[in-house]
Design a protein around this motif. Structure first.
Motif, PDB file in Angstrom:
ATOM      1  N   GLY A  77       6.931  -3.151   3.935  1.00 31.43           N
ATOM      2  CA  GLY A  77       5.984  -1.378   4.799  1.00 31.43           C
ATOM      3  C   GLY A  77       5.512  -1.201   3.264  1.00 31.43           C
ATOM      4  N   SER A  78       5.544  -2.302   2.016  1.00 31.06           N
ATOM      5  CA  SER A  78       4.963  -0.989   1.300  1.00 31.06           C
ATOM      6  C   SER A  78       3.924  -1.861   0.536  1.00 31.06           C
ATOM      7  CB  SER A  78       6.273  -1.179  -0.186  1.00 31.06           C
ATOM      8  OG  SER A  78       7.344  -0.453   0.056  1.00 31.06           O
ATOM      9  N   VAL A  79       3.942  -2.947   0.790  1.00 34.16           N
ATOM     10  CA  VAL A  79       3.040  -3.395  -0.866  1.00 34.16           C
ATOM     11  C   VAL A  79       2.154  -3.615   0.133  1.00 34.16           C
ATOM     12  CG1 VAL A  79       1.903  -6.051  -0.949  1.00 34.16           C
ATOM     13  CG2 VAL A  79       4.347  -4.787  -1.768  1.00 34.16           C
ATOM     14  N   PRO A  80       1.515  -4.301   2.169  1.00 37.85           N
ATOM     15  CA  PRO A  80       0.134  -3.418   2.316  1.00 37.85           C
ATOM     16  C   PRO A  80      -0.103  -2.080   2.347  1.00 37.85           C
ATOM     17  CG  PRO A  80       1.602  -4.984   3.474  1.00 37.85           C
ATOM     18  CD  PRO A  80       2.841  -4.607   2.321  1.00 37.85           C
ATOM     19  N   ALA A  81       1.167  -1.271   2.737  1.00 36.17           N
ATOM     20  CA  ALA A  81       0.245  -0.175   2.455  1.00 36.17           C
ATOM     21  C   ALA A  81      -0.709   0.666   1.340  1.00 36.17           C
ATOM     22  CB  ALA A  81       1.595   1.101   2.447  1.00 36.17           C
ATOM     23  N   VAL A  82      -0.283  -0.025   0.120  1.00 31.64           N
ATOM     24  CA  VAL A  82      -0.209   0.423  -1.421  1.00 31.64           C
ATOM     25  C   VAL A  82      -1.985  -0.002  -1.656  1.00 31.64           C
ATOM     26  CG1 VAL A  82       0.089   0.321  -3.502  1.00 31.64           C
ATOM     27  CG2 VAL A  82       1.524   1.058  -2.192  1.00 31.64           C
ATOM     28  N   SER A  83      -1.781  -1.660  -0.993  1.00 38.17           N
ATOM     29  CA  SER A  83      -3.139  -2.582  -0.981  1.00 38.17           C
ATOM     30  C   SER A  83      -4.067  -1.919  -0.694  1.00 38.17           C
ATOM     31  CB  SER A  83      -2.701  -4.218  -1.050  1.00 38.17           C
ATOM     32  OG  SER A  83      -2.026  -4.350  -1.481  1.00 38.17           O
ATOM     33  N   GLY A  84      -3.600  -1.469   1.013  1.00 34.56           N
ATOM     34  CA  GLY A  84      -4.830  -1.115   2.013  1.00 34.56           C
ATOM     35  C   GLY A  84      -5.231  -0.104   1.527  1.00 34.56           C
ATOM     36  N   HIS A  85      -4.343   0.816   0.544  1.00 35.58           N
ATOM     37  CA  HIS A  85      -4.928   2.455   0.776  1.00 35.58           C
ATOM     38  C   HIS A  85      -5.825   2.240  -0.822  1.00 35.58           C
ATOM     39  CE1 HIS A  85      -4.455   6.982  -0.534  1.00 35.58           C
ATOM     40  NE2 HIS A  85      -4.883   6.675  -1.918  1.00 35.58           N
ATOM     41  N   TYR A  86      -5.644   0.957  -1.408  1.00 39.92           N
ATOM     42  CA  TYR A  86      -6.662   1.022  -2.874  1.00 39.92           C
ATOM     43  C   TYR A  86      -7.235   0.520  -2.457  1.00 39.92           C
ATOM     44  CZ  TYR A  86      -3.204   3.985  -5.745  1.00 39.92           C
ATOM     45  OH  TYR A  86      -2.595   4.979  -6.206  1.00 39.92           O
ATOM     46  N   ALA A  87      -7.672  -0.082  -1.429  1.00 37.61           N
ATOM     47  CA  ALA A  87      -8.954  -0.993  -1.334  1.00 37.61           C
ATOM     48  C   ALA A  87     -10.051   0.071  -0.662  1.00 37.61           C
ATOM     49  CB  ALA A  87      -8.341  -1.634  -0.129  1.00 37.61           C
ATOM     50  N   VAL A  88      -9.545   0.909   0.704  1.00 40.60           N
ATOM     51  CA  VAL A  88     -10.274   2.064   0.921  1.00 40.60           C
ATOM     52  C   VAL A  88     -10.868   2.873   0.140  1.00 40.60           C
ATOM     53  CG1 VAL A  88      -9.981   3.511   2.808  1.00 40.60           C
ATOM     54  CG2 VAL A  88      -9.296   1.576   3.101  1.00 40.60           C
ATOM     55  N   ALA A  89     -10.447   3.504  -0.837  1.00 43.65           N
ATOM     56  CA  ALA A  89     -10.703   3.758  -2.053  1.00 43.65           C
ATOM     57  C   ALA A  89     -11.395   3.402  -3.315  1.00 43.65           C
ATOM     58  CB  ALA A  89      -9.467   4.874  -2.435  1.00 43.65           C
ATOM     59  N   ASP A  90     -11.400   2.357  -2.706  1.00 45.26           N
ATOM     60  CA  ASP A  90     -12.111   1.547  -3.745  1.00 45.26           C
ATOM     61  C   ASP A  90     -11.046   1.767  -5.647  1.00 45.26           C
ATOM     62  OD1 ASP A  90     -14.494   0.241  -2.002  1.00 45.26           O
ATOM     63  OD2 ASP A  90     -15.094   2.043  -2.373  1.00 45.26           O
ATOM     64  N   GLY A  91     -10.634   1.866  -5.229  1.00 48.94           N
ATOM     65  CA  GLY A  91      -9.625   1.653  -7.139  1.00 48.94           C
ATOM     66  C   GLY A  91      -8.831   0.618  -7.420  1.00 48.94           C
ATOM     67  N   VAL A  92      -8.376   0.244  -8.482  1.00 51.10           N
ATOM     68  CA  VAL A  92      -7.347  -0.412  -8.965  1.00 51.10           C
ATOM     69  C   VAL A  92      -5.793   0.007  -8.118  1.00 51.10           C
ATOM     70  CG1 VAL A  92      -6.845  -1.628 -11.112  1.00 51.10           C
ATOM     71  CG2 VAL A  92      -8.334  -0.878 -10.280  1.00 51.10           C
ATOM     72  N   THR A  93      -5.048  -1.563  -7.542  1.00 51.54           N
ATOM     73  CA  THR A  93      -3.671  -1.589  -7.530  1.00 51.54           C
ATOM     74  C   THR A  93      -3.028  -0.753  -8.425  1.00 51.54           C
ATOM     75  OG1 THR A  93      -4.577  -2.419  -5.099  1.00 51.54           O
ATOM     76  CG2 THR A  93      -2.264  -2.109  -5.794  1.00 51.54           C
ATOM     77  N   PRO A  94      -2.910   0.489  -8.425  1.00 54.43           N
ATOM     78  CA  PRO A  94      -1.220   0.397  -9.587  1.00 54.43           C
ATOM     79  C   PRO A  94      -0.381  -0.265  -8.961  1.00 54.43           C
ATOM     80  CG  PRO A  94      -1.029   2.223  -8.324  1.00 54.43           C
ATOM     81  CD  PRO A  94      -2.044   1.585  -7.335  1.00 54.43           C
ATOM     82  N   TRP A  95       0.193  -1.562  -9.836  1.00 52.15           N
ATOM     83  CA  TRP A  95       1.306  -2.556  -9.073  1.00 52.15           C
ATOM     84  C   TRP A  95       2.643  -1.836  -9.693  1.00 52.15           C
ATOM     85  CZ3 TRP A  95       1.116  -4.448  -4.715  1.00 52.15           C
ATOM     86  CH2 TRP A  95      -0.660  -5.310  -3.949  1.00 52.15           C
TER      87      TRP A  95
END
Length: 95
Positions: A34-52
């Motif tokens: 529930g969390s990892v794909p959501a965070v990854s997708g959000h930052y992929a769309v925003a062209d940002g680095v994913t804050p792990w």
């Protein structure tokens, strides 16, 4: 009841331990999926680095909330209702 039908001491606890482990696995799977794909997708769309690190905290928080819920069996209607409620809350918070 025959004497050979009595389980050895401690064996009656095995199903309970298995069930507790199963609830932890279900809650952990729910939190990660529930969390990892959501965070990854959000930052992929925003062209940002994913804050792990914050993502890991989100996974732990979601696990803490989900673990008590996985101990119970909810109906399909209750599950869909909760999912829809969370989706609406998230959509409204972004607006």
């Amino acid at each position: 009841m025959a004497a050979d039908a009595v389980p050895p001491p401690g064996e009656h606890l095995a199903p309970h331990r298995t069930d507790r482990a199963g609830t932890r696995v279900r809650a952990a799977a729910f939190a990660v999926v529930g969390s990892v794909p959501a965070v990854s997708g959000h930052y992929a769309v925003a062209d940002g680095v994913t804050p792990w690190r914050p993502a890991a905290l989100l996974v732990l928080a979601q696990f803490a909330v989900a673990w008590p819920a996985t101990r119970r069996r909810f109906s399909l209607v209750a599950t869909l209702g909760c999912t829809l409620g969370v989706h609406i809350a998230q959509t409204e918070s972004e607006a």
